[in-house]
Design an enzyme around this catalytic site. Structure first.
Site, PDB file in Angstrom:
ATOM      1  N   ASP A   1      -6.683 -11.251  -4.349  1.00 10.13           N
ATOM      2  CA  ASP A   1      -5.439 -10.724  -3.798  1.00 10.13           C
ATOM      3  C   ASP A   1      -4.351 -11.801  -3.872  1.00 10.13           C
ATOM      4  O   ASP A   1      -4.278 -12.529  -4.861  1.00 10.13           O
ATOM      5  CB  ASP A   1      -5.672 -10.265  -2.358  1.00 10.13           C
ATOM      6  CG  ASP A   1      -4.841  -9.052  -1.988  1.00 10.13           C
ATOM      7  OD1 ASP A   1      -3.620  -9.202  -1.839  1.00 10.13           O
ATOM      8  OD2 ASP A   1      -5.413  -7.949  -1.852  1.00 10.13           O
TER       9      ASP A   1
ATOM     10  N   HIS B   1      -0.314  -9.724   1.877  1.00 16.33           N
ATOM     11  CA  HIS B   1      -1.275  -8.660   1.607  1.00 16.33           C
ATOM     12  C   HIS B   1      -2.722  -9.146   1.704  1.00 16.33           C
ATOM     13  O   HIS B   1      -3.577  -8.507   2.324  1.00 16.33           O
ATOM     14  CB  HIS B   1      -0.997  -8.083   0.220  1.00 16.33           C
ATOM     15  CG  HIS B   1      -1.715  -6.798  -0.076  1.00 16.33           C
ATOM     16  ND1 HIS B   1      -2.933  -6.770  -0.721  1.00 16.33           N
ATOM     17  CD2 HIS B   1      -1.393  -5.511   0.172  1.00 16.33           C
ATOM     18  CE1 HIS B   1      -3.325  -5.520  -0.865  1.00 16.33           C
ATOM     19  NE2 HIS B   1      -2.406  -4.718  -0.330  1.00 16.33           N
TER      20      HIS B   1
ATOM     21  N   ASN C   1      -3.114   5.349  -4.061  1.00 14.33           N
ATOM     22  CA  ASN C   1      -2.290   6.066  -3.092  1.00 14.33           C
ATOM     23  C   ASN C   1      -1.319   7.067  -3.711  1.00 14.33           C
ATOM     24  O   ASN C   1      -0.178   7.170  -3.285  1.00 14.33           O
ATOM     25  CB  ASN C   1      -1.504   5.048  -2.257  1.00 14.33           C
ATOM     26  CG  ASN C   1      -2.390   4.036  -1.576  1.00 14.33           C
ATOM     27  OD1 ASN C   1      -3.367   4.397  -0.942  1.00 14.33           O
ATOM     28  ND2 ASN C   1      -2.067   2.768  -1.730  1.00 14.33           N
TER      29      ASN C   1
ATOM     30  N   SER D   1      -5.780   0.272   0.278  1.00  7.35           N
ATOM     31  CA  SER D   1      -6.034  -1.170   0.287  1.00  7.35           C
ATOM     32  C   SER D   1      -6.677  -1.578   1.598  1.00  7.35           C
ATOM     33  O   SER D   1      -7.637  -2.356   1.634  1.00  7.35           O
ATOM     34  CB  SER D   1      -4.729  -1.946   0.115  1.00  7.35           C
ATOM     35  OG  SER D   1      -4.285  -1.933  -1.201  1.00  7.35           O
TER      36      SER D   1
END
Length: 360
Positions: A84, A117, A208, A270
């Site tokens: 990430d 994130h 998504n 996520s």
């Protein structure tokens, strides 16, 4: 970037390589140097006032019943790589879990999170609150941040592949990939295949777009594809769904850790993937000999019902406690203790609920 995207979704407009028939299963060859991005401008952050005198547990952790499993498993010594944006090493809730990791972008520097994130995902997996902090799914697991995404949430496929190769070389138990893309990449597919063959449990967010298919790499063979649910036990509107989704987990307004010792609330698949990675760590801390396939099977056989459009669907929602209980039962039976007395002892120890006997 369109407003239909949300946390953890990699915009496909940067990946277009021409028209592709949706029914086709052939590869779309994307250059490993092509960049993909997290839609950071769409991540809505909400201020969280944490003033409780003791560690608190977010609603999603309670929903999957992780606290019930902590008596038997906490993810201790399980190595989880989070590919990430890095990790906030200074966050009080992550200090116990933070390990060296790897900075793909600048190998000579630590993988510090300059985005947020990655820290959010890590908190859901393994936060362990001290004082007024939060507790994650597997509070004793070890987080190895693999920084492949830069400050703007952008990464090249080649960097992601390099991160996966590092995970294989350093014998990670679990890889969490909270990102996705609409187009296939042969290089990424092969890297995921090698990681799976190396015995690594791979968890990825489904995407998504609200479509009936998971993004890549979630839909690759051997990967646990994770969709998102709401507080009402329904598939989250933005979540991808369909037969390519292996399991769902909480993904609506998920509170977790954020850089500078802060907390924030985000929504999307996520976030849901983090719960599944944590649950996998709980299982592996009980039995490290479990294969990726066995971990996946236990998780999928231990779900709770989920509905979509008013109807119950085949794929269920993660239940960490049910998964741990199933594994404990299986280990007990393999030990040769399948007797009435031992079964009653196990039922009392594991706090199982009696079920009605069925006629043969």
């Amino acid at each position: 970037m369109n407003k239909g995207q949300s946390a953890g979704k990699l915009p496909a407009r940067r990946l277009h390589t021409g028209h592709r028939d949706r029914s086709s299963r052939s590869y779309v060859h994307i250059s490993p140097m092509r960049r993909i991005s997290l839609p950071m401008e769409l991540l809505k952050r909400f201020a969280i006032n944490v003033s409780k005198p003791s560690p608190f547990i977010p609603w999603g952790i309670r929903r999957i019943q992780a606290p019930k499993a902590w008596r038997y498993a906490t993810g201790k010594k399980i190595r989880i790589a989070v590919i990430d944006t890095g990790l906030d090493y200074g966050h009080r809730d992550l200090e116990h879990a933070a390990r060296a990791g790897y900075n793909v972008l600048q190998p000579h520097l630590p993988p510090h999170d300059d985005n947020g994130h990655g820290t959010h995902i890590a908190g859901t997996i393994a936060a362990s609150g001290s004082g007024s902090g939060m507790t994650g799914t597997a509070p004793d697991a070890e987080i190895y941040p693999v920084k492949a995404f830069d400050q703007m949430g952008s990464a090249s496929i080649s960097d992601i592949v390099a991160g996966i190769e590092w995970c294989i070389e350093h014998r990670m138990h679990i890889i969490n990939m909270s990102f996705g893309m609409r187009r296939d990449s042969l290089a990424l597919r092969e890297a995921v295949r090698r990681a799976h063959r190396a015995g690594i449990v791979i968890v990825a967010s489904a995407g998504n777009d609200g479509k009936r298919r998971a993004d890549y790499p979630a839909c690759y063979p051997g990967v646990i594809s994770v969709g998102a649910t709401s507080r009402k036990h329904q598939v989250l509107g933005m979540s991808n769904r369909g037969e390519s989704i292996d399991i769902y987990a909480p993904g609506e307004k998920v509170m977790s850790t954020w850089p500078d010792g802060d907390y924030c609330v985000l929504s999307g698949t996520s976030m849901a993937a983090g719960y599944v990675s944590g649950a996998a760590a709980l299982l592996l801390s009980i039995d490290r000999k479990l294969t990726p396939g066995q971990v996946k099977k236990i998780l999928l056989q231990s779900t709770t019902p989920v509905s979509h459009a008013g109807r119950r669907i085949k794929t269920g929602e993660l239940n960490a406690w049910a998964a741990v209980r199933r594994l404990l039962r299986a280990r007990h039976m393999r030990s040769g203790a399948d007797t009435p007395i031992r079964r009653r002892t196990l039922a009392s120890t594991v706090r199982t609920h009696p079920t009605r006997a069925r006629r043969a």
